[in-house]
Scaffold this active site. Structure first.
Site, PDB file in Angstrom:
ATOM      1  N   CYS A 128       0.965  -1.315  -0.166  1.00  0.00           N
ATOM      2  CA  CYS A 128      -0.336  -0.110   0.240  1.00  0.00           C
ATOM      3  C   CYS A 128       0.838   1.290   0.254  1.00  0.00           C
ATOM      4  O   CYS A 128       1.955   1.023   0.209  1.00  0.00           O
ATOM      5  CB  CYS A 128      -0.699  -0.064   1.459  1.00  0.00           C
ATOM      6  N   CYS A 180      -3.768   6.395   0.229  1.00  0.00           N
ATOM      7  CA  CYS A 180      -2.917   5.214  -0.450  1.00  0.00           C
ATOM      8  C   CYS A 180      -3.208   4.977  -1.665  1.00  0.00           C
ATOM      9  O   CYS A 180      -2.876   3.468  -2.973  1.00  0.00           O
ATOM     10  CB  CYS A 180      -4.281   3.731  -0.483  1.00  0.00           C
ATOM     11  N   LYS A 237     -12.741  -4.393   2.629  1.00  0.00           N
ATOM     12  CA  LYS A 237     -11.665  -4.273   3.184  1.00  0.00           C
ATOM     13  C   LYS A 237     -12.614  -2.499   3.377  1.00  0.00           C
ATOM     14  O   LYS A 237     -13.177  -2.058   2.463  1.00  0.00           O
ATOM     15  CB  LYS A 237     -10.429  -3.606   2.856  1.00  0.00           C
ATOM     16  N   ARG A 272     -10.871   7.928   3.881  1.00  0.00           N
ATOM     17  CA  ARG A 272     -10.880   6.930   2.464  1.00  0.00           C
ATOM     18  C   ARG A 272     -11.960   6.421   1.717  1.00  0.00           C
ATOM     19  O   ARG A 272     -12.346   5.625   1.289  1.00  0.00           O
ATOM     20  CB  ARG A 272      -9.805   5.912   3.232  1.00  0.00           C
ATOM     21  N   GLU A 306     -16.680  -7.320  -4.968  1.00  0.00           N
ATOM     22  CA  GLU A 306     -14.702  -7.446  -5.124  1.00  0.00           C
ATOM     23  C   GLU A 306     -14.376  -8.771  -4.856  1.00  0.00           C
ATOM     24  O   GLU A 306     -13.462  -8.635  -5.129  1.00  0.00           O
ATOM     25  CB  GLU A 306     -14.799  -6.810  -3.319  1.00  0.00           C
ATOM     26  N   LYS A 315     -11.929  -7.684   6.352  1.00  0.00           N
ATOM     27  CA  LYS A 315     -11.250  -6.406   6.855  1.00  0.00           C
ATOM     28  C   LYS A 315     -11.835  -5.155   7.645  1.00  0.00           C
ATOM     29  O   LYS A 315     -12.621  -5.310   6.464  1.00  0.00           O
ATOM     30  CB  LYS A 315      -9.953  -6.197   6.455  1.00  0.00           C
ATOM     31  N   SER A 356      -6.458  -3.381  13.863  1.00  0.00           N
ATOM     32  CA  SER A 356      -5.494  -2.542  15.917  1.00  0.00           C
ATOM     33  C   SER A 356      -6.955  -1.956  16.862  1.00  0.00           C
ATOM     34  O   SER A 356      -6.425  -2.580  18.305  1.00  0.00           O
ATOM     35  CB  SER A 356      -5.680  -1.356  15.292  1.00  0.00           C
TER      36      SER A 356
END
Ligand code: PBG
Length: 327
Positions: free
Chosen positions: A122, A132, A197, A219, A235, A250, A276
């Protein structure tokens, strides 16, 4: 005709640990866990990430310490994220052959030859604007970004990456990376695509760790709307058609329904990323005595596995592997 109580008593098989253990449907294996590692420039560094208690950013000379501990616990793979020395508009450090991830690959390959090395592909950690892809004004440009991602992936493969994992969410990047790798002689390097994602609030602590928060905007023009489940399958189909060898969903826990749908819709290995924010929530609540960390970690990882993940990327990989090895 299903039987009825009192003939049917599901509690019979829950009555003891011995019985529960032989009828358990899902078991975690340490080899299913992938440890994310942050690599920083410099020497002798093991910097704490304030928003992720227990996670550190390692310099190249020390990254094998952390990876080695995980390997000893049974973890068989890591995914590398680099924080470069300097950033610019197009993220050129991402494909520098002596870049921080490239150096870490060499060190890990030498110190831990049996460890499988995955790299995150990325630009957001390498661009000075934190997006990105490359920009035209404030617009993140899809097609001009593809060639840069391919260069980054080739550079990682050349430095020793076993698997490359694009996480940028540009359209067509799996195909562009596949063609790039093949053209450079890396036709045997698999692509683990972050196929699904979502634009998620759960990435907050990571952006601290990787210094990759976007300097303006967000994003949402490239990562998916968390409201969309069918789009995830679109996707998925697209990435498989472009040659993805493995796919990822994710964040993991908020999207177990999508994970199960992805598992049912394809025949490649499926990964899920316990990101995270999922990590830090558990840490923060357990530090305050509100939940029991180990129990909640095992429960979340087991649920992610049950929902269909063959591989789970998690900052808890080492400690969870130590418990799983004896479960
Ligand atoms: C890079 C990338 C991100 C994560 C993995 N790869 C950050 C983002 O998209 O903002 C998040 C991982 C985590 O939160 O643990 N694009």
């Amino acid at each position: 005709m299903p039987g009825e109580f009192p003939t049917v008593r599901p509690r019979r098989l829950r009555a003891s640990a011995r019985l529960r253990s032989i009828v358990r449907e899902t078991r975690l294996h340490p080899a299913s866990l992938v440890l994310p590692l942050f690599v920083v420039p410099g020497q002798g560094k093991a910097e704490e990430v304030l928003s992720m208690p227990g996670v550190r950013r390692w310099s190249v000379d020390r990254v094998s310490e952390e990876a080695g501990r995980a390997f000893d616990a049974g973890v068989r793979s890591v995914i590398l994220f680099g924080i470069p020395e300097s950033k610019d508009a197009s993220g050129t450090e991402a494909w520098r052959d002596q870049g921080v991830v490239q150096q870490a690959l060499a060190a890990l390959r030498k110190d831990l030859p049996e460890l499988t090395l995955i790299t995150d592909v990325c630009l957001c950690e390498y661009t000075d604007h934190g997006h990105c892809g490359v920009l035209a004004g404030e617009d993140v440009q899809n097609d001009p970004t593809l060639a840069l991602l391919a260069r980054e992936a080739i550079s990682h493969a050349r430095a020793g990456a076993d698997i490359v994992a694009p996480s940028d969410m540009m359209d067509g990047r799996v195909g562009a990376i596949r063609r790039g790798l093949d053209g450079a002689g890396f036709e045997a390097t698999p692509i683990l695509s972050y196929a699904v994602k979502y634009a998620s609030g759960f990435y907050g602590p990571f952006r601290d760790a990787a210094e990759s928060a976007p300097s303006f905007g967000d994003r949402r023009s490239y990562q998916m709307d968390p409201a969309n489940g069918r789009e995830a399958l679109r996707e998925l189909e697209q990435d498989l058609a472009e040659g993805a060898d493995m796919v990822m969903v994710k964040p993991a826990l908020p999207n177990l329904d999508v994970l199960a749908a992805v598992r049912a819709s394809c025949h490649v290995p499926v990964a899920a990323y316990q990101v995270s924010g999922e990590y830090s929530m558990i840490k923060a609540a357990s530090e305050r005595g509100m939940i029991e960390e180990e129990r909640v970690v095992d429960e979340t990882l087991t649920s992610i596995h049950r929902a269909g993940a063959d591989l789970i990327l998690t900052y808890f990989a080492e400690s969870a592997a130590r418990r799983a090895a004896w479960a």
